[in-house]
Design a protein around this motif. Structure first.
Motif, PDB file in Angstrom:
ATOM      1  N   THR A   1       0.841  -1.195   0.000  1.00  0.00           N
ATOM      2  CA  THR A   1       0.000   0.000   0.000  1.00  0.00           C
ATOM      3  C   THR A   1       0.877   1.246   0.000  1.00  0.00           C
ATOM      4  O   THR A   1       2.045   1.225   0.397  1.00  0.00           O
TER       5      THR A   1
ATOM      6  N   ALA B   1       0.361   3.775   1.963  1.00  0.00           N
ATOM      7  CA  ALA B   1       0.581   4.129   3.369  1.00  0.00           C
ATOM      8  C   ALA B   1       1.772   3.371   3.941  1.00  0.00           C
ATOM      9  O   ALA B   1       2.577   3.934   4.702  1.00  0.00           O
ATOM     10  N   ASP B   2       1.901   2.104   3.573  1.00  0.00           N
ATOM     11  CA  ASP B   2       3.040   1.313   4.039  1.00  0.00           C
ATOM     12  C   ASP B   2       4.339   1.919   3.538  1.00  0.00           C
ATOM     13  O   ASP B   2       5.309   2.083   4.300  1.00  0.00           O
TER      14      ASP B   2
ATOM     15  N   GLY C   1       4.860   5.066   2.561  1.00  0.00           N
ATOM     16  CA  GLY C   1       5.062   6.371   3.179  1.00  0.00           C
ATOM     17  C   GLY C   1       5.591   6.287   4.590  1.00  0.00           C
ATOM     18  O   GLY C   1       6.447   7.084   4.997  1.00  0.00           O
ATOM     19  N   ALA C   2       5.117   5.320   5.353  1.00  0.00           N
ATOM     20  CA  ALA C   2       5.539   5.179   6.747  1.00  0.00           C
ATOM     21  C   ALA C   2       6.988   4.719   6.859  1.00  0.00           C
ATOM     22  O   ALA C   2       7.664   5.003   7.855  1.00  0.00           O
TER      23      ALA C   2
ATOM     24  N   ASP D   1      -6.651  13.020   1.983  1.00  0.00           N
ATOM     25  CA  ASP D   1      -5.650  12.709   3.010  1.00  0.00           C
ATOM     26  C   ASP D   1      -6.229  12.062   4.268  1.00  0.00           C
ATOM     27  O   ASP D   1      -5.915  12.428   5.385  1.00  0.00           O
TER      28      ASP D   1
ATOM     29  N   ASP E   1      -6.796   8.456   6.622  1.00  0.00           N
ATOM     30  CA  ASP E   1      -5.815   7.642   7.337  1.00  0.00           C
ATOM     31  C   ASP E   1      -4.990   6.751   6.419  1.00  0.00           C
ATOM     32  O   ASP E   1      -3.843   6.447   6.722  1.00  0.00           O
ATOM     33  N   GLY E   2      -5.555   6.330   5.308  1.00  0.00           N
ATOM     34  CA  GLY E   2      -4.824   5.411   4.429  1.00  0.00           C
ATOM     35  C   GLY E   2      -3.999   6.089   3.362  1.00  0.00           C
ATOM     36  O   GLY E   2      -3.401   5.417   2.523  1.00  0.00           O
ATOM     37  N   SER E   3      -3.898   7.400   3.364  1.00  0.00           N
ATOM     38  CA  SER E   3      -3.203   8.108   2.292  1.00  0.00           C
ATOM     39  C   SER E   3      -1.704   8.161   2.535  1.00  0.00           C
ATOM     40  O   SER E   3      -1.224   8.000   3.659  1.00  0.00           O
ATOM     41  N   LEU E   4      -0.957   8.421   1.470  1.00  0.00           N
ATOM     42  CA  LEU E   4       0.480   8.553   1.580  1.00  0.00           C
ATOM     43  C   LEU E   4       0.861   9.715   2.489  1.00  0.00           C
ATOM     44  O   LEU E   4       1.706   9.571   3.379  1.00  0.00           O
TER      45      LEU E   4
ATOM     46  N   ALA F   1       0.609   9.094   6.094  1.00  0.00           N
ATOM     47  CA  ALA F   1       1.556   8.111   6.627  1.00  0.00           C
ATOM     48  C   ALA F   1       2.983   8.639   6.705  1.00  0.00           C
ATOM     49  O   ALA F   1       3.780   8.153   7.508  1.00  0.00           O
TER      50      ALA F   1
END
Length: 301
Positions: A51, A53-54, A56-57, A82, A84-87, A90
């Motif tokens: 994902t 988000a993964d 980005g984190a 934007d 919770d699941g967005s780049l 994250a």
């Protein structure tokens, strides 16, 4: 400190840029919406992220190599703006987002402003040079960013490109220069196609015409590169007709905002529009030559 680098979009340009990062000693985290694309890349090193988000984190610097402004918006902020699941949600404060698409300069400035509210640094960094130069690390980047963004991610840019132009300390300048580059690229392709079409209409041998022009004052890089595709009857899209429908549209939008006339750009845009609506949208941009009537194009050997 070793930075963790992420790259989004493993198309013709993005895959080459990711390879350049790998050669420079990075183990890039990659994401692509096409099933299996990221997994295929990481067989030779790197990490596939399931994902955005993964990715980005995990990353200090995220390089986005998607097609247009709408895709960049979706990458950054998602359908919900934007959530919770967005780049963007994250990414960590102090991380850097590198935007490599050709977009309206005002859009790029807006991305910088929105990310600044999250303490995310931004580099306006459209690219040029084609897939081969991206793969060899020889492409050009036209960048603009705050000094702190360059301080953190400048070496990452240098790993992907032979020439990294620093054109300003705020987003927008890089995109403006890229838009002007696309004006010339689109007009040159259209002019090259027109010249070759006239030669075909007049019964000139196309290979002979190509040989003479590429050794004469009328030559351009685009004539030499794109008319070779016409001679080979190979319209496999390295850069598609619809790319110049989009990019010349951005050129005209930028000029229209200040009522600046661009007659050649307008004509070239209409030529690519005609080629697109005639069914050649996904073919190589040299297929703009197919709009000319009464000519017989070279056939595959």
């Amino acid at each position: 400190m070793t930075l963790t680098i992420g790259l989004i979009g493993l198309g013709a340009m993005g895959s080459g840029m990711a390879q350049s990062l790998r050669r420079a000693g990075h183990s890039p985290h990659v994401f692509d919406v096409r099933p299996g694309a990221a997994e295929a890349f990481v067989r030779d090193g790197g990490h596939a992220c399931a994902t955005l988000a993964d990715l980005g984190a995990r990353c200090d610097v995220v390089v986005s190599v998607v097609v247009n402004a709408a895709q960049t918006e979706s990458v950054l902020f998602g359908a919900g703006g934007d959530g919770d699941g967005s780049l963007a949600a994250a990414m960590q404060p102090g991380s850097v987002f590198v935007m490599c698409s050709t977009v309206d300069p005002n859009v790029s400035m807006a991305f910088e402003s929105r990310l600044a509210k999250k303490d995310i640094l931004y580099i306006d960094a459209p690219i040029s040079g084609g897939a081969a130069k991206a793969a060899s690390g020889e492409m050009t980047m036209m960048t603009a960013a705050r000094p702190e963004a360059y301080a953190k991610a400048g070496a990452v840019l240098d790993a992907m490109a032979a020439k990294v132009y620093r054109l300003g300390d705020r987003a927008g300048a890089g995109s403006k220069v890229k838009v002007i580059n696309q004006l010339l690229a689109g007009v040159h392709i259209a002019a090259a196609a027109e010249a070759m079409a006239l030669g075909l209409r007049e019964g000139v041998d196309p290979a002979a015409l190509y040989e003479v022009i590429t050794h004469s004052a009328g030559n351009s890089w685009m004539f030499e590169n794109r008319m070779a595709h016409v001679l080979a009857a190979d319209y496999t899209p390295l850069s598609a007709v619809d790319i110049f429908v989009k990019d010349l549209g951005i050129v005209l939008d930028m000029a229209r905002a200040t009522k600046f006339p661009l007659p050649l750009s307008s004509t070239a845009h209409q030529m690519f529009m005609q080629a697109s609506t005639a069914g050649f949208a996904k073919e190589d941009d040299s297929a703009v030559i197919k709009i000319f009537p009464g000519i017989e194009l070279p056939k595959k050997a």
